[in-house]
Design a protein around this motif. Structure first.
Motif, PDB file in Angstrom:
ATOM      1  N   GLU A 128      32.791   2.500   5.729  1.00  0.00           N
ATOM      2  CA  GLU A 128      31.518   3.400   6.138  1.00  0.00           C
ATOM      3  C   GLU A 128      29.664   2.871   6.231  1.00  0.00           C
ATOM      4  N   VAL A 129      29.026   2.991   6.947  1.00  0.00           N
ATOM      5  CA  VAL A 129      28.017   2.899   6.703  1.00  0.00           C
ATOM      6  C   VAL A 129      27.016   4.066   6.576  1.00  0.00           C
ATOM      7  N   VAL A 130      26.053   4.670   5.894  1.00  0.00           N
ATOM      8  CA  VAL A 130      25.126   5.950   5.910  1.00  0.00           C
ATOM      9  C   VAL A 130      24.092   5.599   5.860  1.00  0.00           C
ATOM     10  N   TYR A 131      23.240   6.401   7.117  1.00  0.00           N
ATOM     11  CA  TYR A 131      21.810   5.684   7.058  1.00  0.00           C
ATOM     12  C   TYR A 131      21.356   7.099   7.052  1.00  0.00           C
ATOM     13  N   THR A 132      19.796   6.394   6.231  1.00  0.00           N
ATOM     14  CA  THR A 132      18.928   7.966   5.157  1.00  0.00           C
ATOM     15  C   THR A 132      18.368   7.433   6.341  1.00  0.00           C
ATOM     16  N   PHE A 133      17.420   8.437   6.617  1.00  0.00           N
ATOM     17  CA  PHE A 133      15.819   8.157   7.373  1.00  0.00           C
ATOM     18  C   PHE A 133      15.469   9.283   6.655  1.00  0.00           C
ATOM     19  N   HIS A 134      14.391   8.108   6.215  1.00  0.00           N
ATOM     20  CA  HIS A 134      13.299   9.045   5.296  1.00  0.00           C
ATOM     21  C   HIS A 134      12.127   9.580   6.227  1.00  0.00           C
ATOM     22  N   LEU A 135      12.080  11.092   5.855  1.00  0.00           N
ATOM     23  CA  LEU A 135      10.521  11.785   7.073  1.00  0.00           C
ATOM     24  C   LEU A 135      10.259  12.513   6.448  1.00  0.00           C
ATOM     25  N   PRO A 136       9.311  12.964   6.578  1.00  0.00           N
ATOM     26  CA  PRO A 136       7.758  13.521   6.234  1.00  0.00           C
ATOM     27  C   PRO A 136       8.831  15.376   6.267  1.00  0.00           C
ATOM     28  N   THR A 137       9.560  15.429   6.770  1.00  0.00           N
ATOM     29  CA  THR A 137      10.524  16.402   6.417  1.00  0.00           C
ATOM     30  C   THR A 137      11.482  16.772   5.873  1.00  0.00           C
ATOM     31  N   GLY A 138      12.057  15.353   5.613  1.00  0.00           N
ATOM     32  CA  GLY A 138      13.391  15.285   4.729  1.00  0.00           C
ATOM     33  C   GLY A 138      13.549  14.315   5.609  1.00  0.00           C
ATOM     34  N   ASP A 139      15.544  14.226   4.633  1.00  0.00           N
ATOM     35  CA  ASP A 139      15.831  12.806   4.507  1.00  0.00           C
ATOM     36  C   ASP A 139      16.441  13.587   5.885  1.00  0.00           C
ATOM     37  N   GLU A 140      17.202  12.126   6.522  1.00  0.00           N
ATOM     38  CA  GLU A 140      18.242  12.799   7.814  1.00  0.00           C
ATOM     39  C   GLU A 140      19.578  11.691   7.486  1.00  0.00           C
ATOM     40  N   GLU A 141      20.400  11.979   6.770  1.00  0.00           N
ATOM     41  CA  GLU A 141      21.269  11.296   6.366  1.00  0.00           C
ATOM     42  C   GLU A 141      22.371  11.296   7.558  1.00  0.00           C
ATOM     43  N   ILE A 142      23.091  10.210   8.619  1.00  0.00           N
ATOM     44  CA  ILE A 142      24.190  10.089   8.954  1.00  0.00           C
ATOM     45  C   ILE A 142      25.000   8.758   8.342  1.00  0.00           C
ATOM     46  N   ARG A 143      26.004  10.205   8.271  1.00  0.00           N
ATOM     47  CA  ARG A 143      27.266   9.001   8.070  1.00  0.00           C
ATOM     48  C   ARG A 143      28.336   8.286   9.235  1.00  0.00           C
TER      49      ARG A 143
ATOM     50  N   GLN B 218       0.820  -0.936  -0.110  1.00  0.00           N
ATOM     51  CA  GLN B 218       0.039  -0.142  -0.098  1.00  0.00           C
ATOM     52  C   GLN B 218       0.602   1.336  -0.230  1.00  0.00           C
ATOM     53  N   ASP B 219       1.990   1.214   0.307  1.00  0.00           N
ATOM     54  CA  ASP B 219       3.078   2.592   0.573  1.00  0.00           C
ATOM     55  C   ASP B 219       4.606   1.862   0.372  1.00  0.00           C
ATOM     56  N   PRO B 220       4.703   1.812  -1.007  1.00  0.00           N
ATOM     57  CA  PRO B 220       5.867   1.393  -1.413  1.00  0.00           C
ATOM     58  C   PRO B 220       7.231   2.658  -1.056  1.00  0.00           C
ATOM     59  N   SER B 221       6.820   3.585  -0.278  1.00  0.00           N
ATOM     60  CA  SER B 221       7.987   4.839   0.085  1.00  0.00           C
ATOM     61  C   SER B 221       9.120   3.786   0.776  1.00  0.00           C
ATOM     62  N   PRO B 222      10.021   4.729   0.632  1.00  0.00           N
ATOM     63  CA  PRO B 222      11.518   4.498   1.527  1.00  0.00           C
ATOM     64  C   PRO B 222      11.363   4.951   3.182  1.00  0.00           C
ATOM     65  N   LEU B 223      11.230   4.009   4.237  1.00  0.00           N
ATOM     66  CA  LEU B 223      11.443   4.745   5.144  1.00  0.00           C
ATOM     67  C   LEU B 223      12.673   4.506   5.871  1.00  0.00           C
ATOM     68  N   VAL B 224      13.696   3.869   5.427  1.00  0.00           N
ATOM     69  CA  VAL B 224      15.054   3.523   6.276  1.00  0.00           C
ATOM     70  C   VAL B 224      15.534   2.988   5.295  1.00  0.00           C
ATOM     71  N   SER B 225      17.344   3.850   4.590  1.00  0.00           N
ATOM     72  CA  SER B 225      18.248   3.106   3.731  1.00  0.00           C
ATOM     73  C   SER B 225      19.683   3.054   4.370  1.00  0.00           C
ATOM     74  N   VAL B 226      19.577   1.869   4.405  1.00  0.00           N
ATOM     75  CA  VAL B 226      21.225   1.632   4.727  1.00  0.00           C
ATOM     76  C   VAL B 226      22.183   1.202   3.890  1.00  0.00           C
ATOM     77  N   GLU B 227      23.040   2.023   3.942  1.00  0.00           N
ATOM     78  CA  GLU B 227      24.486   1.788   2.669  1.00  0.00           C
ATOM     79  C   GLU B 227      25.433   1.383   3.015  1.00  0.00           C
ATOM     80  N   PHE B 228      26.228   0.340   2.633  1.00  0.00           N
ATOM     81  CA  PHE B 228      27.628  -0.164   2.793  1.00  0.00           C
ATOM     82  C   PHE B 228      28.896   0.576   1.969  1.00  0.00           C
ATOM     83  N   VAL B 229      29.332   1.299   2.533  1.00  0.00           N
ATOM     84  CA  VAL B 229      30.500   1.459   1.232  1.00  0.00           C
ATOM     85  C   VAL B 229      31.842   2.160   1.304  1.00  0.00           C
TER      86      VAL B 229
END
Length: 168
Positions: free
Chosen positions: A128-143, A46-57
């Protein structure tokens, strides 16, 4: 509101079990990926929008530099986008709800106020781990090479429980 403490307790127990990696025969279960056969059934999502993305670089993998991107969608679908797009499964509703609660309650300014002061693991074949929290107010990226990520923080424990399901 009474469910919040119960959900948090579940996340803390799950994250505590999974934070050091999976050992023995204890494995979290997720729904299996659907077969490759085409289906005429309507999509469950019903809602395919991202909630959290975790990237390993970073780091070295057999094919070259390592790179992995896993996304938890708002409907509970766990997807890998990189290195190969695929559905990994579905996160249990209780864990999905717990991630949402922790995202809603997180003080991102406080989390990001602790600078990382060590040497980034990418300097010695780590990641490095990059966390992106997809919030209604915009993305919060934490590296992890910019912010000293507290893995004991309830938000990161909840994300760790999700990533254990992704095989990370």
């Amino acid at each position: 509101m009474h469910r919040v403490p119960a959900l948090l307790a579940l996340v803390l127990v799950l994250a505590g079990c999974w934070s050091g990696g999976l050992t023995g025969d204890v494995r979290p279960e997720i729904s299996p990926t659907p077969s490759a056969r085409p289906s005429l059934a309507p999509a469950v999502s019903q809602d395919p929008s991202p909630l959290v993305s975790v990237e390993f670089v970073g780091g070295e993998c057999p094919q070259g530099a390592c790179h992995r991107l896993v996304t938890l969608e708002a409907d509970g679908t766990l997807r890998e986008a990189v290195p190969a797009p695929r559905v990994l499964g579905t996160v249990p509703r209780e864990l999905l709800d717990a991630v949402r609660v922790e995202m809603d309650q997180a003080n991102f300014a406080l989390i990001e106020s602790r600078p990382f002061t060590g040497e980034c693991p990418t300097a010695f074949d780590g990641q490095e781990v990059v966390y992106t929290f997809h919030l209604p107010t915009g993305d919060e990226e934490i590296r992890s090479c910019t912010v000293a990520v507290d893995q004991k923080h309830p938000l990161f424990r909840a994300v760790a429980a999700v990533m254990a399901l992704a095989g990370s």
